[in-house]
Design an enzyme around this catalytic site. Structure first.
Site, PDB file in Angstrom:
ATOM      1  N   ASN A  74     -53.012  20.130  36.267  1.00 21.56           N
ATOM      2  CA  ASN A  74     -52.158  21.252  36.624  1.00 21.56           C
ATOM      3  C   ASN A  74     -52.288  22.365  35.579  1.00 21.56           C
ATOM      4  O   ASN A  74     -53.294  22.445  34.871  1.00 21.56           O
ATOM      5  CB  ASN A  74     -50.709  20.797  36.833  1.00 21.56           C
ATOM      6  N   ARG A  75     -51.267  23.190  35.449  1.00 21.86           N
ATOM      7  CA  ARG A  75     -51.383  24.417  34.660  1.00 21.86           C
ATOM      8  C   ARG A  75     -50.702  24.309  33.299  1.00 21.86           C
ATOM      9  O   ARG A  75     -49.681  23.646  33.163  1.00 21.86           O
ATOM     10  CB  ARG A  75     -50.781  25.591  35.440  1.00 21.86           C
ATOM     11  N   HIS A 101     -56.192  22.420  35.120  1.00 28.65           N
ATOM     12  CA  HIS A 101     -56.923  21.148  35.214  1.00 28.65           C
ATOM     13  C   HIS A 101     -57.920  20.957  34.069  1.00 28.65           C
ATOM     14  O   HIS A 101     -59.030  20.466  34.259  1.00 28.65           O
ATOM     15  CB  HIS A 101     -57.642  21.044  36.550  1.00 28.65           C
ATOM     16  N   HIS A 171     -57.200  13.804  42.149  1.00 28.94           N
ATOM     17  CA  HIS A 171     -56.948  15.002  42.967  1.00 28.94           C
ATOM     18  C   HIS A 171     -57.570  14.767  44.348  1.00 28.94           C
ATOM     19  O   HIS A 171     -58.568  15.381  44.719  1.00 28.94           O
ATOM     20  CB  HIS A 171     -57.558  16.224  42.288  1.00 28.94           C
ATOM     21  N   TYR A 173     -57.478  14.688  48.514  1.00 27.18           N
ATOM     22  CA  TYR A 173     -56.895  15.249  49.732  1.00 27.18           C
ATOM     23  C   TYR A 173     -57.002  14.212  50.849  1.00 27.18           C
ATOM     24  O   TYR A 173     -58.094  13.702  51.129  1.00 27.18           O
ATOM     25  CB  TYR A 173     -57.647  16.501  50.183  1.00 27.18           C
ATOM     26  N   ASP A 227     -46.606  23.583  47.966  1.00 30.05           N
ATOM     27  CA  ASP A 227     -47.341  23.378  46.712  1.00 30.05           C
ATOM     28  C   ASP A 227     -46.294  23.214  45.623  1.00 30.05           C
ATOM     29  O   ASP A 227     -46.060  24.110  44.813  1.00 30.05           O
ATOM     30  CB  ASP A 227     -48.271  24.560  46.422  1.00 30.05           C
ATOM     31  N   GLN A 262     -47.299  16.090  42.387  1.00 29.27           N
ATOM     32  CA  GLN A 262     -47.658  17.400  42.910  1.00 29.27           C
ATOM     33  C   GLN A 262     -48.125  17.237  44.354  1.00 29.27           C
ATOM     34  O   GLN A 262     -48.994  16.413  44.652  1.00 29.27           O
ATOM     35  CB  GLN A 262     -48.778  18.029  42.071  1.00 29.27           C
ATOM     36  N   GLU A 290     -50.824  14.264  44.169  1.00 30.48           N
ATOM     37  CA  GLU A 290     -51.334  14.115  42.810  1.00 30.48           C
ATOM     38  C   GLU A 290     -50.236  13.607  41.868  1.00 30.48           C
ATOM     39  O   GLU A 290     -49.408  14.392  41.395  1.00 30.48           O
ATOM     40  CB  GLU A 290     -51.853  15.454  42.292  1.00 30.48           C
TER      41      GLU A 290
END
Length: 330
Positions: A74-75, A101, A171, A173, A227, A262, A290
């Site tokens: 993440n950030r 990331h 990560h 999907y 998100d 997340q 995540e």
């Protein structure tokens, strides 16, 4: 079975693939990014995850399909962290303001080494040098993918030779019905609080999910534009069920040790004809779940979640389990 691909990383080292199998599941993992490229359930005609058909696309992989992200998922605000009173400038790979990331050359773009494997498991390792992408400490990271019946377990571990931060995450999907989007998926999350964010970064302590209109504590449609970071606990805990994803006659439960989840609805995806079986992945083609420590932890009051010191072991485990013909429950 390990397969040497006709593909090398930017340093000329060969990229490998390995296939894992049980009576219920079949998985393919690449050494590049330690990516889960494909996952199949016996008797189901479509892949359960989004992935590129051609491994060469993982050399860029801007959507982080199936990758292990880190050193910090993440950030990170300001593209920096402060540790023991010292500020470390990191690689600012998102709008030149944040470190996303782990930076532009984070774990998702490294060619991991296969260190152990069997028919149903593989362990990959990666050494991140001191100050690489700006992070202090030489970090030895490992990921183990293990199939057990119709469950996929992912265990992440790390240790360091100097004080640092660590927050790795898968990560992946998911798309459980093979449709072009997740419109018919339903999601339940065992969390009542989320982090309020602006531009993906926390602006306050966790608040009740209903106050942001994103409460999916019960089985519900997946709202467009989702998100959000769901706060499951204040710190890592023993493995427990935190979410269930439903679609058609298939359900997937998520058990994790991690304090946060997340959830991203994939609305920004734009991959044309390059997915598995030649599929296109457009907006909401899959949902990313995540599990990891809360966003921007090194710069927030919850900074202890990501601290790692010599002699300590970072560990995170998540289990994705698939059920057909009956719904998974909490």
């Amino acid at each position: 079975m390990i397969e040497a691909l006709e593909l090398t990383d930017r340093h000329g080292a060969p990229i490998q693939a390995i296939t894992l199998q049980t009576d219920g599941l079949h998985a393919r993992i690449l050494s590049l990014g330690a990516c889960l490229q494909d996952l199949r359930l016996e008797g189901v005609w479509h892949p359960l995850v989004l992935g590129y058909a051609n491994p060469i696309n993982y050399l860029s992989n801007p959507a982080y399909l199936g990758a292990v992200v880190g050193r910090v998922a993440n950030r990170l605000s300001g593209g920096a962290i402060t540790l023991d009173g010292k500020r470390f400038e990191l690689d600012r790979n998102e709008r030149d303001t944040t470190c996303l990331h782990g930076g532009r050359d984070g774990f998702s773009h490294q060619n991991w080494q296969i260190t152990d494997h069997s028919r149903n498991h593989v362990t990959l390792g990666h050494i991140s040098p001191h100050m690489y992408m700006g992070f202090p400490g030489r970090l030895l990271a490992k990921v183990t993918y293990r199939l057990n019946g119709t469950s996929l377990s992912i265990t992440l571990t790390a240790n360091t030779d100097a004080p640092t931060v660590c927050n790795m995450a898968p990560h992946i999907y998911f798309n459980l019905d093979g449709s072009p989007d997740i419109a018919r998926h339903r999601l339940s999350i065992a969390a009542s609080h989320v982090l309020p964010v602006k531009n993906g970064l926390p602006v306050a302590n966790p608040v009740h999910a209903r106050s942001l209109g994103v409460d999916v504590s019960h089985r519900a449609d997946i709202p467009k534009g989702l998100d959000h970071h769901y706060c499951l606990s204040q710190a890592p805990r023993p493995l427990r069920r935190v979410a269930v994803l439903f679609a058609d006659t298939l359900a997937m439960s998520v058990d994790t040790t991690e304090p946060g989840l997340q959830v991203y609805d994939g609305s920004g995806l734009s991959i044309v004809d390059e997915g598995l079986e030649g599929r296109s992945y457009r907006g909401r083609a899959g949902i990313a779940l995540e599990p990891h420590r809360w966003i921007d932890a090194p710069n927030q009051p919850w900074q202890r979640q990501t601290r790692l010191r010599p002699g300590e072991v970072y560990q995170a485990q998540t289990v994705f389990s698939f059920t057909r013909g009956a719904e998974a429950t909490f």
